[in-house]
Design a protein around this motif. Sequence first.
Motif, PDB file in Angstrom:
ATOM      1  N   TYR A  12      18.067  35.061  45.926  1.00  0.00           N
ATOM      2  CA  TYR A  12      16.800  35.751  46.142  1.00  0.00           C
ATOM      3  C   TYR A  12      16.769  37.003  45.274  1.00  0.00           C
ATOM      4  CZ  TYR A  12      16.660  32.959  50.457  1.00  0.00           C
ATOM      5  OH  TYR A  12      16.667  31.934  51.377  1.00  0.00           O
ATOM      6  N   VAL A  13      15.690  37.186  44.558  1.00  0.00           N
ATOM      7  CA  VAL A  13      15.474  38.450  43.848  1.00  0.00           C
ATOM      8  C   VAL A  13      14.749  39.385  44.806  1.00  0.00           C
ATOM      9  CG1 VAL A  13      14.398  39.580  41.868  1.00  0.00           C
ATOM     10  CG2 VAL A  13      15.364  37.276  41.618  1.00  0.00           C
ATOM     11  N   GLU A  14      15.358  40.538  45.083  1.00  0.00           N
ATOM     12  CA  GLU A  14      14.837  41.457  46.087  1.00  0.00           C
ATOM     13  C   GLU A  14      14.134  42.659  45.449  1.00  0.00           C
ATOM     14  OE1 GLU A  14      14.803  40.818  49.190  1.00  0.00           O
ATOM     15  OE2 GLU A  14      16.253  39.181  49.339  1.00  0.00           O
ATOM     16  N   SER A  15      13.245  43.261  46.236  1.00  0.00           N
ATOM     17  CA  SER A  15      12.665  44.547  45.848  1.00  0.00           C
ATOM     18  C   SER A  15      13.663  45.640  46.195  1.00  0.00           C
ATOM     19  CB  SER A  15      11.355  44.783  46.592  1.00  0.00           C
ATOM     20  OG  SER A  15      11.605  44.906  47.996  1.00  0.00           O
ATOM     21  N   LEU A  16      13.449  46.833  45.669  1.00  0.00           N
ATOM     22  CA  LEU A  16      14.341  47.955  45.992  1.00  0.00           C
ATOM     23  C   LEU A  16      14.316  48.237  47.491  1.00  0.00           C
ATOM     24  CD1 LEU A  16      16.169  50.337  45.360  1.00  0.00           C
ATOM     25  CD2 LEU A  16      14.109  51.680  44.779  1.00  0.00           C
ATOM     26  N   ALA A  17      13.139  48.157  48.119  1.00  0.00           N
ATOM     27  CA  ALA A  17      13.016  48.454  49.551  1.00  0.00           C
ATOM     28  C   ALA A  17      13.780  47.438  50.394  1.00  0.00           C
ATOM     29  CB  ALA A  17      11.547  48.481  49.956  1.00  0.00           C
ATOM     30  N   SER A  18      13.624  46.142  50.096  1.00  0.00           N
ATOM     31  CA  SER A  18      14.324  45.124  50.876  1.00  0.00           C
ATOM     32  C   SER A  18      15.828  45.189  50.626  1.00  0.00           C
ATOM     33  CB  SER A  18      13.791  43.725  50.554  1.00  0.00           C
ATOM     34  OG  SER A  18      13.976  43.410  49.187  1.00  0.00           O
ATOM     35  N   TYR A  19      16.219  45.439  49.389  1.00  0.00           N
ATOM     36  CA  TYR A  19      17.655  45.556  49.072  1.00  0.00           C
ATOM     37  C   TYR A  19      18.269  46.739  49.821  1.00  0.00           C
ATOM     38  CZ  TYR A  19      21.933  46.050  46.321  1.00  0.00           C
ATOM     39  OH  TYR A  19      23.246  46.166  45.933  1.00  0.00           O
ATOM     40  N   THR A  20      17.552  47.843  49.894  1.00  0.00           N
ATOM     41  CA  THR A  20      18.040  49.016  50.630  1.00  0.00           C
ATOM     42  C   THR A  20      18.178  48.696  52.106  1.00  0.00           C
ATOM     43  OG1 THR A  20      16.979  50.499  49.036  1.00  0.00           O
ATOM     44  CG2 THR A  20      17.571  51.427  51.171  1.00  0.00           C
ATOM     45  N   TYR A  21      17.225  47.955  52.650  1.00  0.00           N
ATOM     46  CA  TYR A  21      17.292  47.567  54.060  1.00  0.00           C
ATOM     47  C   TYR A  21      18.527  46.722  54.329  1.00  0.00           C
ATOM     48  CZ  TYR A  21      16.179  45.348  58.498  1.00  0.00           C
ATOM     49  OH  TYR A  21      16.256  44.882  59.781  1.00  0.00           O
ATOM     50  N   TYR A  22      18.735  45.690  53.522  1.00  0.00           N
ATOM     51  CA  TYR A  22      19.879  44.804  53.736  1.00  0.00           C
ATOM     52  C   TYR A  22      21.206  45.541  53.511  1.00  0.00           C
ATOM     53  CZ  TYR A  22      16.680  40.813  53.845  1.00  0.00           C
ATOM     54  OH  TYR A  22      15.682  39.929  54.187  1.00  0.00           O
ATOM     55  N   THR A  23      21.241  46.450  52.561  1.00  0.00           N
ATOM     56  CA  THR A  23      22.467  47.224  52.320  1.00  0.00           C
ATOM     57  C   THR A  23      22.795  48.090  53.521  1.00  0.00           C
ATOM     58  OG1 THR A  23      22.031  47.253  49.933  1.00  0.00           O
ATOM     59  CG2 THR A  23      23.580  48.887  50.785  1.00  0.00           C
ATOM     60  N   PHE A  81       2.498  43.004  66.415  1.00  0.00           N
ATOM     61  CA  PHE A  81       3.246  43.639  65.334  1.00  0.00           C
ATOM     62  C   PHE A  81       2.685  43.168  64.008  1.00  0.00           C
ATOM     63  CE2 PHE A  81       5.966  42.994  68.988  1.00  0.00           C
ATOM     64  CZ  PHE A  81       6.614  44.203  69.149  1.00  0.00           C
ATOM     65  N   GLU A  82       2.771  44.047  63.011  1.00  0.00           N
ATOM     66  CA  GLU A  82       2.383  43.645  61.669  1.00  0.00           C
ATOM     67  C   GLU A  82       3.257  44.345  60.649  1.00  0.00           C
ATOM     68  OE1 GLU A  82      -1.698  44.659  61.004  1.00  0.00           O
ATOM     69  OE2 GLU A  82      -1.230  46.738  60.482  1.00  0.00           O
ATOM     70  N   SER A  83       3.407  43.713  59.499  1.00  0.00           N
ATOM     71  CA  SER A  83       4.238  44.266  58.440  1.00  0.00           C
ATOM     72  C   SER A  83       3.392  45.036  57.445  1.00  0.00           C
ATOM     73  CB  SER A  83       4.973  43.137  57.713  1.00  0.00           C
ATOM     74  OG  SER A  83       4.050  42.401  56.909  1.00  0.00           O
ATOM     75  N   SER A  84       4.045  45.751  56.572  1.00  0.00           N
ATOM     76  CA  SER A  84       3.361  46.312  55.410  1.00  0.00           C
ATOM     77  C   SER A  84       3.030  45.158  54.460  1.00  0.00           C
ATOM     78  CB  SER A  84       4.266  47.325  54.712  1.00  0.00           C
ATOM     79  OG  SER A  84       5.470  46.697  54.294  1.00  0.00           O
ATOM     80  N   THR A  85       2.164  45.397  53.492  1.00  0.00           N
ATOM     81  CA  THR A  85       1.855  44.356  52.510  1.00  0.00           C
ATOM     82  C   THR A  85       2.985  44.292  51.490  1.00  0.00           C
ATOM     83  OG1 THR A  85       0.564  45.948  51.215  1.00  0.00           O
ATOM     84  CG2 THR A  85      -0.628  44.570  52.775  1.00  0.00           C
ATOM     85  N   GLU A  86       3.381  43.076  51.148  1.00  0.00           N
ATOM     86  CA  GLU A  86       4.481  42.867  50.210  1.00  0.00           C
ATOM     87  C   GLU A  86       4.034  41.920  49.098  1.00  0.00           C
ATOM     88  OE1 GLU A  86       7.269  44.546  50.396  1.00  0.00           O
ATOM     89  OE2 GLU A  86       6.728  45.483  52.319  1.00  0.00           O
ATOM     90  N   THR A  87       4.601  42.107  47.923  1.00  0.00           N
ATOM     91  CA  THR A  87       4.287  41.249  46.782  1.00  0.00           C
ATOM     92  C   THR A  87       5.538  40.514  46.312  1.00  0.00           C
ATOM     93  OG1 THR A  87       4.678  43.082  45.241  1.00  0.00           O
ATOM     94  CG2 THR A  87       2.407  42.730  45.994  1.00  0.00           C
ATOM     95  N   LEU A  88       5.329  39.435  45.585  1.00  0.00           N
ATOM     96  CA  LEU A  88       6.439  38.628  45.102  1.00  0.00           C
ATOM     97  C   LEU A  88       7.260  39.398  44.072  1.00  0.00           C
ATOM     98  CD1 LEU A  88       7.754  35.772  45.120  1.00  0.00           C
ATOM     99  CD2 LEU A  88       6.268  35.220  43.164  1.00  0.00           C
ATOM    100  N   THR A  89       8.567  39.319  44.195  1.00  0.00           N
ATOM    101  CA  THR A  89       9.475  39.986  43.256  1.00  0.00           C
ATOM    102  C   THR A  89       9.518  39.213  41.932  1.00  0.00           C
ATOM    103  OG1 THR A  89      11.316  38.755  44.237  1.00  0.00           O
ATOM    104  CG2 THR A  89      10.907  40.989  45.064  1.00  0.00           C
TER     105      THR A  89
END
Length: 409
Positions: A269-280, A137-145
């Motif tokens: 934690y400061v989240e990206s829009l994508a991660s925040y949407t996932y957790y929501t 498995f591999e993730s998409s590339t992510e950058t620091l918020t």
Amino acid sequence: MTTYNQNKNQKSSSPIECKRTSIVLNGIIFLLLICFLLNGCTEPYILETNTYEEALVVEATITNEFKKQEITLTKTSRFEDATIQIEKGAEISITDNTGIRYDFKEESGKYISTTEFQATAGKEYRLNIKTKDGRSFESSTETLTPINPMQEIKATVETKDSLRGVGIRVSSYDPTNTAKYYRYEYEETYKIIAPKWVASKSVVLSETTIGIVPNPTNTRICYSTKKNTELLLTNTNNLNEARLNFLVRFISDQNYIITHRYSILVKQYVESLASYTYYTTLKKLSGSGSILYPTQPGFINGNIKSVNNENDKIIGYFDVASASSKRIYFNYEDLFPGELAPPYYTTCDQDIYTLCFSPGCRGYDLIQGIGINKLAYQFHEGINYHMVHIECGDCTSFSSNIKPLFWED
């Protein structure tokens, strides 16, 4: 050591003669019928999972803190499973766009990076997982918020849903308005003092004998630590300015955990829009907002995919988030001066046990209660022993007497 003994009484009670009448027989038949009906209605039903699809569950957040980063890899659970299964023997690594690779090793049910490192702005990070049975498995590339440390944690008396208590709030402000999405975790630690601790304790010497010995002082004061199990999310989209005053924790003024001294460590934690949407979405699906989501009722696609087989399921999100943390302490009297402290979490009324073994005595109950560490000694008058629940006299029965290294009195 003082020893007390009471011989068993061998006398038996006289039999009671009963007159067999039709009224008594009818009563017995009626009672038997009721018992049969009740037994038929109360047969336990064991809930089980009708369908089950195994999937990996990943909890992976790396931050801008220079430390050994941690990743948790487990499996989904059935409804009836009592424990969470750890995925063992996996190969886990994180690589950045400059070619640097950070390896993780399995340790105490988690995967810990072999070296300390931190996520830095401008770099891209990717998570790679290879299981023991060969799945990749591999993730998409992510950058620091965006980096926006919390400013303050404050505990004040407030009312929530008509309940008076302590509100623990986090304040944060981003003048650039680039940090919009936040996730919080906390770990609370509180001091416990056994309210019925005394300097002596009882021990079982034989089937009918009790001894009184000095009670160790280290059973009086304990410290309990608990982590939150709820997803705590907020954003500044609807605010005129990116200034937060978020309620992380509310504790009733009648909750015993704040009776003496309480501490809370809050992590932001400061989240990206994508991660925040996932957790929501995860919070909405789980209902209670639990972060312990291996038993979640639905499948949520995160940013981690199978490399070779789309049928290999994986749940979770590889999160690269800027983080900050603060800890505060307070005593009950700091916030509620002159008020009665909250009641203990269990009743501590004394119960009298007579150390004898004839009908009507409670000697066997006393011996057993002491033997299985269920009763705590208070004092005795002859063969009458005054006892309380063990939790009232010995806090180590449910907590730890080891003071945390960070603790400040």
